[in-house]
Design an enzyme around this catalytic site. Structure first.
Site, mmCIF file in Angstrom:
data_model
loop_
_atom_site.group_PDB
_atom_site.id
_atom_site.type_symbol
_atom_site.label_atom_id
_atom_site.label_comp_id
_atom_site.label_asym_id
_atom_site.label_seq_id
_atom_site.Cartn_x
_atom_site.Cartn_y
_atom_site.Cartn_z
ATOM 1 N N HIS A 9 -2.387 2.587 15.954
ATOM 2 C CA HIS A 9 -1.196 2.923 15.172
ATOM 3 C C HIS A 9 0.087 2.893 15.988
ATOM 4 O O HIS A 9 1.102 3.418 15.562
ATOM 5 C CB HIS A 9 -1.361 4.302 14.530
ATOM 6 N N GLU A 46 0.835 -1.187 0.000
ATOM 7 C CA GLU A 46 0.000 0.000 0.000
ATOM 8 C C GLU A 46 0.879 1.249 0.000
ATOM 9 O O GLU A 46 1.697 1.429 0.889
ATOM 10 C CB GLU A 46 -0.913 -0.029 1.222
ATOM 11 N N GLN A 86 1.971 -1.897 5.627
ATOM 12 C CA GLN A 86 2.257 -0.485 5.872
ATOM 13 C C GLN A 86 2.678 -0.190 7.312
ATOM 14 O O GLN A 86 3.636 0.531 7.555
ATOM 15 C CB GLN A 86 1.050 0.358 5.480
ATOM 16 N N TYR A 94 -1.078 -3.563 11.224
ATOM 17 C CA TYR A 94 -1.882 -4.189 10.168
ATOM 18 C C TYR A 94 -1.448 -5.625 9.877
ATOM 19 O O TYR A 94 -2.102 -6.327 9.108
ATOM 20 C CB TYR A 94 -1.790 -3.379 8.876
#
Length: 804
Positions: free
Chosen positions: A593, A495, A548, A552
């Site tokens: 994140h 990505e 990424q 994830y």
């Protein structure tokens, strides 16, 4: 009466007849293997069985158009197909059922997987590649439903790369101008899995030569299609993927699984589209049966109606095939009856041969053990206790290795206070036996060849006197550029990896330089990004798959854990996929994140190297090292390191960061601090501040978690400092718990410790948002300082009075 055409080949009727009868014989043998295999399980000679009965005819059709160089990524009912391409024998069928550990007898997994899981040999004995274009190939199966689909995408994409990328034109051992087709198989119920849909979408976007056969018998285990699939028809709901005049997509074909001539023409059509035009194809094979139910663990009579069972008896594909042969005067009833008798006899003989080969090896080991035990029995004062163990082992006509070791090891318990030569012989025999037998079940988790990662020597970065301080991202970018120049089969995708050169510009300008095939964007679909990498790596390319952010990676953990991590192990080192997974993590913001899943990854991904470089120079060296090896690895770059300044090395492409080797980045005498990744910067700052209170800490950068500190350098440090603190930002008991286990259980650091070894991790939850969220969720400089000071306070309260 001349039968209708089954294939488009111009062959004589006699040749045509021989083809059909050959197919019929294979179908008979495959079915008889299934029937007899079930009986072997029920009699206890095998633990479990899952067979391909009812799927014989479509697999024969697929085998007819399967060419050298092609790859299968399939489903554990494809035994007829494997027999039809001459990659599976009766003896091998039963060797798999018995879990024979001889790779020559059971060539798919050496007994490590249950039967029905197939794999051809891609590698020579030294681990080098065979010429894959000169053989029919099957990637190694896995049991998780639909887990084979992401890998299928990569196997097909490799053909697209080989057809369209000039830099790999010379890799002729892996492809003939991209003409190879990747053939996938899946049960209709398994199309409910997300991995199926993600693969379908990705392959439609990429337009790769992939043919997916959906074996549809209307059930998934005991659950009918009405509970599995909208409208109870998978090809009907796939219609939106069908290509048309204005849109690329799939060719979708339907055929009944008992209709031999239609199956042949359908598969010919699918092959032509996929092989010549790289158009993906879905073949929905309907009206199949499963005459023995899902597996040996149950009976399908429990969940199928009598009406359904009667239909299955009538439409059994082998029965319909026989009727078709007779109706078209290809053979008489008597001739086919002879074939059936011959098939039963051949399968029975093959079973006997396989069992004898399996059991004779263990019986030989049993005989050796009994001889040693008898000698011990005669000398021991505890003969009355030993004799029953010996008698029990001797009475076992079909022993397993567990029986042998139970008897011999339990005998030793009765000899603890006795000493005689026969006892020593028994001890030596047990130790030798375990040393010889354990590898049959445990080796090849990692490469044991000369080019494994730990064999590649360190090359340190060299800096000119006037070396420029640059953003870390430029180091990683320039290294990738040199790496891609040097290795034409290298490619990277993910990505935002292509056009913008990744979110941190670590690939800036590389797509423009190397083209969209080698540096490419991918959709938001982590599972198939990994699948692309696995499949392409299995076909000789050197892919780097970008996830990424570290958070994830949970989307693709199943493929990493069940497929990539186990590939070398489950094929007894006959297949490999040297995929590199590139990601970035640690110290961003908030729950989604800034996760640090290292504790989970190091346990779920045994078989994949996990590398945690503290800066971009170290990361660049890891990529260079990995590209010289043939093993898979996960590299976690520091997310907050791309803008930090580093000196630009003058020997960038030559740097090799060693794997499994720690680095002491600050020497000290009072305590050993062990950490990795982004946390190291906090540890370094805390160590500077500790000097002001008279504490001189030694700091060790782990660098790689799998493998971990192969030279036991941390133990050497602890032997000097006598104190240990392990720091990271994972949850308590995660990676720090793993590191502590390594140091206590393997490096025996306890013998050097004057204080309790401690760990300092994050809170047992995801980090809260914002700078304060980070401060209160993960170890801070103050946390590290105070924890170390507390350890020193306990050791010497007078020198280090209590802080708070």
């Amino acid at each position: 009466m001349q039968p209708e055409t089954v294939t488009s080949s111009n062959i004589s009727f006699e040749e045509y007849r021989n083809q059909i009868l050959s197919d019929y014989k294979i179908a008979l043998i495959s079915r008889e293997c299934s029937l007899l295999g079930r009986r072997e399980v029920l009699t206890g000679k095998s633990k479990f069985g899952i067979f391909g009965g009812g799927k014989e005819l479509p697999q024969l059709a697929m085998a007819r158009v399967f060419r050298n160089g092609d790859f299968r990524s399939g489903y554990y009912r494809d035994q007829t197909f494997m027999m039809a391409i001459d990659q599976y024998t009766i003896e091998q069928f039963f060797a798999g059922l018995y879990a024979h550990t001889d790779i020559q007898k059971e060539p798919f997994a050496a007994g490590r997987q249950m039967g029905g899981h197939f794999a051809t040999h891609s590698l020579n004995e030294d681990g080098s590649w065979k010429n894959l274009t000169q053989q029919k190939n099957s990637s190694s199966d896995i049991s998780p439903t639909a887990g084979q689909m992401p890998r299928l995408l990569g196997l097909a994409q490799a053909s697209k790369v080989y057809r369209n990328e000039k830099s790999v034109e010379n890799l002729t051992n892996f492809s003939t101008q991209g003409n190879e087709v990747a053939w996938g198989t899946i049960g209709n119920a398994s199309t409910s899995e997300g991995l199926f849909w993600e693969t379908i979408n990705a392959a439609g976007v990429l337009q790769v030569p992939m043919v997916i056969s959906i074996w549809d018998d209307e059930y998934g285990i005991s659950v009918h299609a009405e509970h599995q699939t909208t409208k109870e028809d998978i090809s009907l709901i796939l219609e939106g993927f069908r290509r048309d005049e204005n849109h690329e997509g799939y060719e979708i074909l339907k055929v009944n699984g008992w209709d031999y001539p239609s199956l042949m023409s359908t598969y010919e059509r699918a092959e032509e589209l996929a092989r010549e035009k790289h158009i993906p194809v879905i073949i929905h094979v309907k009206e199949l049966t499963q005459p023995q139910g899902h597996s040996t663990s149950g009976s399908h009579e429990r969940y199928k109606s009598e009406e359904r069972l009667n239909w299955e008896r009538e439409y059994d594909c082998n029965k319909k095939f026989k009727e078709w042969i007779i109706d078209h005067n290809i053979a008489t009833v008597e001739e086919l009856l002879d074939f059936e008798k011959a098939a039963k006899k051949e399968v029975r003989q093959g079973k006997t041969n396989a069992w004898n080969a399996f059991i004779s090896e263990i019986k030989s080991e049993q005989k050796e053990a009994l001889e040693v035990l008898k000698a011990v029995e005669e000398k021991s004062a505890n003969k009355n206790f030993i004799s029953p163990l010996l008698t029990s082992l001797a009475s076992k006509e079909e022993p397993i290795r567990k029986d042998i070791l139970e008897a011999t090891r339990k005998t030793l318990r009765y000899l603890t206070k006795e000493n005689f030569a026969e006892k020593l012989t028994l001890q030596n025999w047990i130790n030798t036996y375990i040393a010889n037998i354990q590898p049959k079940y445990s080796d090849h988790l990692y490469s044991e060849n000369d080019n494994n990662v730990i064999s590649i020597k360190e090359v340190l970065p060299v800096f000119d006197n006037n070396a420029e301080l640059v953003d870390g991202r430029l180091i990683i970018r320039d290294n990738f550029e040199k790496l891609f120049d040097r290795i034409p089969e290298a490619l990277i995708f993910g990505e935002d990896s292509g056009k913008i050169g990744d979110v941190n510009q670590g690939l800036e300008g590389l797509q423009e330089r190397f083209g969209q095939i080698r540096v490419s964007d991918a959709g938001i679909r982590e599972a198939t990004i990994i699948g692309q990498g696995i499949g392409m790596a299995m076909r000789g390319l050197r892919p780097i798959a970008e996830i990424q952010y570290l958070d994830y990676i949970l989307y693709c953990i199943q493929g990493l854990s069940d497929d990539l991590a186990t590939l070398r192990y489950r094929t007894f080192a006959k297949q490999k996929a040297p995929l590199i997974i590139r990601t970035r993590g640690h110290r961003l913001e908030g729950i989604w994140h800034s996760g640090s899943q290292m504790g989970g990854l190091i346990h779920l991904l045994r078989g994949i190297h996990i590398l945690v470089p503290r800066n971009m120079t170290k990361a660049a060296g890891f990529y260079n090292t990995l590209m010289e090896s043939d093993e898979p690895a996960l590299v976690v770059e520091c997310l907050n390191g791309y803008r930090l300044k580093e000196k630009m090395p003058s020997n960038l492409s030559d740097i090799r960061t060693p794997i499994g080797v720690v680095e002491t980045i600050k020497e000290g005498s009072d305590i050993t601090l062990v950490s990795y990744g982004s946390t190291l910067r906090l540890v370094e700052q805390a160590a500077k501040e500790l000097l002001s209170v008279g504490i001189n800490a030694e700091i060790i950068d782990v660098q790689s978690l799998l493998p971990f500190d192969l030279h036991h350098d941390i133990a050497k440090s602890v032997s000097k400092t006598n104190r240990l603190l392990i720091i990271d930002e994972d949850v308590p008991g995660g990676a720090t718990g793993y590191i502590l286990h390594k140091l206590i259980d393997e490096q025996n650091v306890y013998q050097y410790l004057d204080s309790k070894p401690q760990t300092l991790s994050a809170q047992p939850h995801r980090p809260a948002f914002g700078t304060d969220g980070d401060y209160f969720s993960k170890p801070s400089i103050e946390d590290i300082f105070e924890n170390i000071y507390s350890i020193m306070n306990e050791a010497d309260p007078a020198a280090y009075p209590k802080l708070r």
